[in-house]
Design an enzyme around this catalytic site. Sequence first.
Site, PDB file in Angstrom:
ATOM      1  CD  GLU A  20      -8.822   0.651   7.420  1.00  0.00           C
ATOM      2  OE1 GLU A  20      -8.734  -0.364   8.140  1.00  0.00           O
ATOM      3  OE2 GLU A  20      -8.228   1.707   7.665  1.00  0.00           O
ATOM      4  CG  HIS A  23      -5.992  -2.634   8.535  1.00  0.00           C
ATOM      5  ND1 HIS A  23      -6.052  -1.317   8.938  1.00  0.00           N
ATOM      6  CD2 HIS A  23      -4.701  -3.008   8.719  1.00  0.00           C
ATOM      7  CE1 HIS A  23      -4.851  -0.924   9.345  1.00  0.00           C
ATOM      8  NE2 HIS A  23      -4.012  -1.935   9.223  1.00  0.00           N
ATOM      9  CG  ASP A  37      -0.343  -0.593   2.447  1.00  0.00           C
ATOM     10  OD1 ASP A  37       0.880  -0.534   2.597  1.00  0.00           O
ATOM     11  OD2 ASP A  37      -1.099  -1.137   3.274  1.00  0.00           O
ATOM     12  CG  ASN A  95      -9.203  -1.944  11.529  1.00  0.00           C
ATOM     13  OD1 ASN A  95      -8.243  -2.619  11.112  1.00  0.00           O
ATOM     14  ND2 ASN A  95      -9.612  -0.848  10.910  1.00  0.00           N
TER      15      ASN A  95
HETATM   16  C1  F6R Z   1       1.339  -1.661   6.102  1.00  0.00           C
HETATM   17  C2  F6R Z   1       0.046  -2.338   6.136  1.00  0.00           C
HETATM   18  C3  F6R Z   1      -0.735  -2.475   7.399  1.00  0.00           C
HETATM   19  C4  F6R Z   1       0.120  -2.860   8.607  1.00  0.00           C
HETATM   20  C5  F6R Z   1      -0.744  -3.009   9.850  1.00  0.00           C
HETATM   21  C6  F6R Z   1       0.091  -3.302  11.073  1.00  0.00           C
HETATM   22  O1  F6R Z   1       1.897  -1.693   4.816  1.00  0.00           O
HETATM   23  O2  F6R Z   1      -0.398  -2.753   5.126  1.00  0.00           O
HETATM   24  O3  F6R Z   1      -1.736  -3.433   7.203  1.00  0.00           O
HETATM   25  O4  F6R Z   1       0.779  -4.059   8.333  1.00  0.00           O
HETATM   26  O5  F6R Z   1      -1.460  -1.819  10.066  1.00  0.00           O
HETATM   27  O6  F6R Z   1       0.897  -2.193  11.357  1.00  0.00           O
HETATM   28  P1  F6R Z   1       2.064  -2.273  12.435  1.00  0.00           P
HETATM   29  O7  F6R Z   1       3.081  -3.233  11.901  1.00  0.00           O
HETATM   30  O8  F6R Z   1       2.628  -0.884  12.519  1.00  0.00           O
HETATM   31  O9  F6R Z   1       1.438  -2.765  13.694  1.00  0.00           O
END
Ligand code: F6R
Length: 258
Positions: free
Chosen positions: A140, A135, A67, A133
């Site tokens: 989302e 995702h 992303d 959440n």
């Molecule tokens: C990042 C992404 C998100 C993160 C997720 C966990 O490229 O796609 O899905 O992997 O939000 O974030 P952290 O690792 O900061 O807990």
Amino acid sequence: MHIRIFRNKSIASDFIANLIVDKINSEKEFNLGLATGSTYLETYKNLVDAYKKNNVSFEKVKTFNLDEYLDIDRNHPQTYYHFMRTHLFNDIDIERKNIFFPPVDTHVYFHSFDDIIKRNKGIDLQLLGIGNNGHIGFNEPGTIFNSKTHLIQLDQSTREQNKRFFNDNIDAVPHYAVTMGIQTIMQAKEIIITAFGEKKAEIVNNMIYGRVSEMIPATILQNHSNVTVVLDLEAASVILRKRGWQDENNFYKLQNSY
Ligand code: F6R
């Protein structure tokens, strides 16, 4: 789903980095899907170390990031492109032409990223983190399961979760991002999803044992045939409390080393 529980995130990150190194070394070409955020920081550091010790080369590796934020300059320190340069790309021998990100130029069809992935023969191993959440990528809750790479409005909870990267200023966190879709992610041949820390323990339990539902995007991974869930003890705390060290499909083993 294979579930691997490690005593702490350092041991888990060693495991992931070594697995990636072994896979790169045993293939002529390797397509690696990457995540940003805090979960894989130590894994990326280990990959840089492995490269510096001549244990691996990234010359034949192509990377595909999950992303990217919209509406911030590509060189802004909080773009995911910048994150990846800082934590991995600048310190390894990957060729710039082999680095792929979802298109953030609104003149380009976002789902053209899926075609680029296909043309490059698909993703061999996709790294995923999980949002509080549920995702995956920036898909989302409520995102349809058959989505390709698309534009998404970030949940307020995700913007809250990520404001720590923007000097704790929620107003600086972008509202939109482009993310690989859930279908795109599910087409990866192999997936590693990693979670560290107690804050993730409840959602990890829901991902593994909850009903598969678009309201918790990560539950779709129950339907993928090659997923490894990598956890530290804290992120595993709810599943361990509810099921002990064994359930009907998995025998959890605490790994002090890998
Ligand atoms: C990042 C992404 C998100 C993160 C997720 C966990 O490229 O796609 O899905 O992997 O939000 O974030 P952290 O690792 O900061 O807990």
